[in-house]
Design an enzyme around this catalytic site. Structure first.
Site, PDB file in Angstrom:
ATOM      1  N   SER A  51       0.516   6.800   3.786  1.00 51.82           N
ATOM      2  CA  SER A  51       1.439   7.888   3.477  1.00 51.82           C
ATOM      3  C   SER A  51       1.388   8.985   4.527  1.00 51.82           C
ATOM      4  CB  SER A  51       1.114   8.493   2.112  1.00 51.82           C
ATOM      5  OG  SER A  51       1.222   7.495   1.140  1.00 51.82           O
ATOM      6  N   ASP A 109      -1.912  -1.510  -5.878  1.00 55.87           N
ATOM      7  CA  ASP A 109      -2.568  -0.352  -5.267  1.00 55.87           C
ATOM      8  C   ASP A 109      -2.974   0.619  -6.370  1.00 55.87           C
ATOM      9  OD1 ASP A 109      -3.382   1.809  -3.830  1.00 55.87           O
ATOM     10  OD2 ASP A 109      -1.513   2.092  -2.730  1.00 55.87           O
ATOM     11  N   ALA A 147       0.850  -1.191   0.000  1.00 57.46           N
ATOM     12  CA  ALA A 147       0.000   0.000   0.000  1.00 57.46           C
ATOM     13  C   ALA A 147       0.881   1.234   0.000  1.00 57.46           C
ATOM     14  CB  ALA A 147      -0.905  -0.007   1.219  1.00 57.46           C
ATOM     15  N   CYS A 148       0.304   2.289  -0.434  1.00 60.98           N
ATOM     16  CA  CYS A 148       0.896   3.604  -0.439  1.00 60.98           C
ATOM     17  C   CYS A 148       1.469   3.909   0.952  1.00 60.98           C
ATOM     18  CB  CYS A 148      -0.238   4.563  -0.772  1.00 60.98           C
ATOM     19  SG  CYS A 148       0.227   6.213  -0.970  1.00 60.98           S
ATOM     20  N   PRO A 149       2.650   4.431   1.139  1.00 59.31           N
ATOM     21  CA  PRO A 149       3.557   5.003   0.127  1.00 59.31           C
ATOM     22  C   PRO A 149       4.589   4.028  -0.421  1.00 59.31           C
ATOM     23  CG  PRO A 149       4.429   5.464   2.304  1.00 59.31           C
ATOM     24  CD  PRO A 149       3.194   4.620   2.496  1.00 59.31           C
TER      25      PRO A 149
END
Lengths: 193, 382
Positions: free
Chosen positions: B82, A43, A16-18
Site C-alpha cells: 500500500s 491477507d 496482498a494489500c492494497p
C-alpha cells in the site's frame, strides 16, 4: 458453516494489500444500493482495513467469517443518501457532552428523538420527545424555533437529516447528537410494558 | 534503489539512521487508524501523519494538502504494497523525492543493529543490539575469541554475522527471564553455535527443552582472561528474573529496571503476587549494589530513552534520582502504580510465552505476526 446470501462474490485470495480494497471498491461501484458483496481474502490485514474503509465511505461492514486462512468479508452497499459525501449539518454535540448537559440542566435540555415510535418505546433518553423523521415536517409547530434542540437517532444519520430540515425551516439552534443512542451510556427509560 | 523517476525504496537500516542520528524526516503512514495509534515509527525529529491508504483511492489530494512540498516524504504501511501504491501516486502528482519503506513495518520490527557500549577488561567489549521498531535491546559480551549473547532476538543471523566479523565464537546465550513480548532466539542460536543456553530455573518450570540453570552463585566465563558474569536474582517482572553483573561495571537489568520506567509484574497473570518481589528488587537489592554501575536494560519504551548514537544506558545512581519508578516512597502507592491502569499487554503475549517455553512452534509468518507492535514491558509505556 453459516450460509450467508450475497449478491456478488469477489475473489481476492492470494492478493496482498492494497489490492483487496482496490478491487472491492471497483466491484462496489457496480452494485446497486442495498446489495451485499462477499469478499474472499487471505491477507489478514484485510480485516481491519475492510472495516476502516467501510466506515470511511459509509458502506456497511456486516461481518467476517474465518475458515482457516480464508476470510469472507460481507459488506452492504450504502444508498446515496447514506454515504458520507452527503452534506452534513455543521453543528454536532457528542453523547458525552449531552450527558453532561443533562446532568447539570436536567429536564431543561430539549432532546428530539426522530426514530420510529417502536424504537422510542423500548429505549430512549429520559425527557426526550418523539417525532419520527417522516412526520417531522408536518409537526414543526410542536417545537420552539428559538430553543436549543438536540436531535438524536440510533447512529446519527436520520438525526442529521432532521437537523438539516429544521435549519432550513428557520430553527436557530439545532444540534445533531453523535454517534447517537447506539453508543449511549447514560441513563435511559422505556414505556411501562 | 531507484524504481522509477522520483520514487525510491528506503530500507529499515536506512530509516534507522534517521532515528539514531536524530535527523529530520516526514512520514506518511497509510495503515489503518488503529494500527497507527498502537504502534508507529518514532524519533526525536520524525514527524508522522496517518492517512489510511483506503482514504486515498480516489486521489491523493488529502495527502498532498498535509505533506510539506519542499521535503522528502517516506510512505509507510504494514508490508509495503500500500505504501508503494500511495507513493507512486504522490510522484505522479509531482512530489519528489518520495520513498516507501521496503518490507513495511514488518521489516522495521525486525531490524536490529549493534552499537558499542564500551571496553571490558583485557581487550573485551560490550555491544548493545538496538531493535528500534520494537524497543528490544540485546547484548553481546566479547572476550578473547568468545562471545555471550544476552536476551537474543529471533533474528539470530544478525548475531552470527557480527560474531563472524569479530572472529569470535558464541559460547553462551542467556535469557534474563522468560520473555512475553518477543520470541527468544536464545535456544536456536545456542543450537546453531554449539553454545550453552541459560534460563532462570524459576521461569523454566514448564519448558520442554534442555537449558542451563541461571542462578545466583554460578558464574559464566567468557574468553580466556575471563569476563565474569554474575547472576543476581531480581524477581518482579517474572519470578525468575535475573540480572547480570558483567565485569563488575555493567548491570544488565533485563525487564526489571529501564531508563525511564520499571518492569510490569502482570504479564504472567500474577501481578499481585509479584508486586512485593518487584519492590524488594528495586528498593533493596539494587540499592545494595555499587551505585556507579552502568544499567543496560532489555527494552526502551520511548525514543527519549535513546542516547547518543542510539545507546540506551544510565548510571544506577542517576536512575535513583530521576526514574519515577524508583521514587515512590509509599508501598501502597507503589502497589497501585504497578498493578492499576497498566498499558495494554504486548501483542500475543500469552502465545509468545508458550513459544518461548517450547510448547508452541509457530512458523516464520506466524512468528512475525506475533511480534507485531511495541514491547510494552514497562509500567509507563503507552
Amino acid at each position: 458453516m453459516p450460509d450467508i446470501q450475497a449478491d456478488q462474490t469477489l475473489d481476492c485470495r492470494g492478493l496482498a494489500c492494497p489490492m483487496p480494497i482496490v478491487k472491492t471498491k471497483k466491484a462496489m461501484d457496480q452494485l446497486q444500493a442495498g446489495q451485499v458483496i462477499e469478499v474472499q481474502a487471505t491477507d489478514r490485514g484485510s480485516l481491519a482495513d475492510m472495516q476502516g474503509w467501510a466506515k470511511n465511505t459509509g458502506h456497511l461492514y456486516l461481518g467476517t467469517i474465518e475458515e482457516g486462512n480464508l476470510l469472507r468479508h460481507y459488506l452492504r452497499k450504502a444508498s446515496p443518501d447514506e454515504t458520507k459525501e452527503l452534506k452534513k449539518h455543521p453543528y454536532t454535540v457528542s453523547n458525552e457532552e449531552l450527558a453532561k448537559k443533562m446532568e447539570s440542566g436536567g429536564r431543561q435540555v430539549t432532546i428530539l428523538d426522530v426514530r420510529e415510535p417502536a424504537e422510542f418505546a423500548f429505549r430512549r433518553l429520559p425527557g426526550s420527545i418523539s417525532i419520527p423523521l417522516g412526520a417531522l415536517e408536518s409537526r414543526l409547530d410542536e417545537l420552539d424555533p428559538e430553543a436549543e434542540i438536540h436531535v438524536i437517532c440510533r447512529t446519527g444519520t436520520r438525526s442529521d437529516l432532521a437537523c438539516q430540515l429544521l435549519a432550513d425551516k428557520g430553527f436557530k439552534q439545532v444540534k445533531n447528537v453523535v454517534p447517537g443512542i447506539s453508543d449511549w451510556n447514560g441513563p435511559t427509560e422505556q414505556d411501562n410494558i | 534503489m531507484e524504481v522509477s523517476n522520483g520514487l525510491h525504496a528506503m530500507t529499515a537500516e536506512e530509516l534507522a539512521r534517521f532515528v539514531l542520528d536524530q535527523q529530520e524526516l516526514f512520514i506518511l503512514d497509510v495503515r489503518n487508524e488503529e494500527d497507527y495509534r498502537n504502534w508507529r515509527i518514532e524519533g526525536e525529529r520524525i514527524k508522522s501523519i496517518n492517512l489510511p491508504y483506503f482514504t486515498l483511492l480516489e486521489g491523493v489530494e488529502p495527502a498532498l494538502a498535509r505533506i510539506p512540498a519542499d521535503r522528502p516524504v517516506l510512505v509507510v504501511c504494514a508490508k509495503e504494497g500500500s505504501s508503494k501504491f500511495v507513493a507512486e501516486r504522490l510522484v505522479e502528482a509531482g512530489r519528489s523525492p518520495v520513498y516507501y519503506l521496503e518490507g513495511g513495518m514488518k521489516s522495521w520490527s525486525e531490524h536490529l543493529a549493534p552499537v558499542k557500549i564500551g571496553e571490558l577488561a583485557d581487550g573485551g567489549a560490550l555491544y548493545q543490539f538496538v531493535r528500534l521498531g520494537k524497543g528490544c535491546l540485546s547484548y553481546m559480551i566479547v572476550s578473547g575469541e568468545e562471545a555471550a549473547i544476552v536476551d537474543t532476538a529471533r533474528m539470530t543471523d544478525v548475531y552470527e554475522r557480527f560474531a563472524a566479523e569479530l572472529g569470535v565464537k558464541i559460547k553462551h546465550t542467556i535469557d534474563t527471564h522468560l520473555h512475553a513480548d518477543h520470541l527468544s532466539g536464545g535456544r536456536k542460536l545456542a543450537d546453531r553455535s554449539g553454545a550453552a543456553y541459560w534460563l532462570p530455573l524459576k521461569d523454566a518450570t514448564e519448558v520442554i527443552f534442555h537449558y542451563d540453570s541461571l542462578e545466583e552463585g554460578r558464574e559464566i566465563v567468557v574468553g580466556d582472561t575471563a569476563i565474569r558474569i554474575h547472576p543476581i536474582h531480581s524477581p518482579g517482572h517474572t519470578i525468575g528474573s535475573t540480572s547480570l553483573l558483567v565485569d563488575e561495571r555493567y548491570l544488565l537489568s533485563g525487564d526489571i529496571l529501564f531508563v525511564e520506567s520499571i518492569g510490569r509484574p502482570d504479564l504472567a497473570g500474577l501481578a499481585e503476587d509479584w508486586v512485593g518481589d518487584l519492590r524488594e528488587t528495586l528498593y533493596e537489592r539494587y540499592r545494595g549494589l555499587p551505585q556507579d554501575l552502568i544499567v543496560l536494560p532489555a527494552h526502551f519504551g520511548q525514543v527519549s530513552e535513546l542516547g547518543e548514537g542510539g545507546k540506551v544506558m544510565a548510571r544506577l545512581s542517576d536512575l535513583y534520582r530521576s526514574n519515577p519508578g524508583l521514587n515512590i516512597a509509599d508501598e501502597e502507592a507503589f502497589r497501585r502504580e504497578v498493578t492499576e491502569n497498566l498499558p495494554p499487554q504486548p501483542n500475543a503475549y500469552q502465545a509468545i510465552r508458550q513459544a518461548n517455553m517450547g510448547k508452541q512452534t509457530p512458523d516464520e509468518d506466524e512468528q512475525r505476526e506475533m511480534e507485531i507492535g511495541p514491547n510494552r514491558c514497562a509500567v509507563h509505556d503507552q
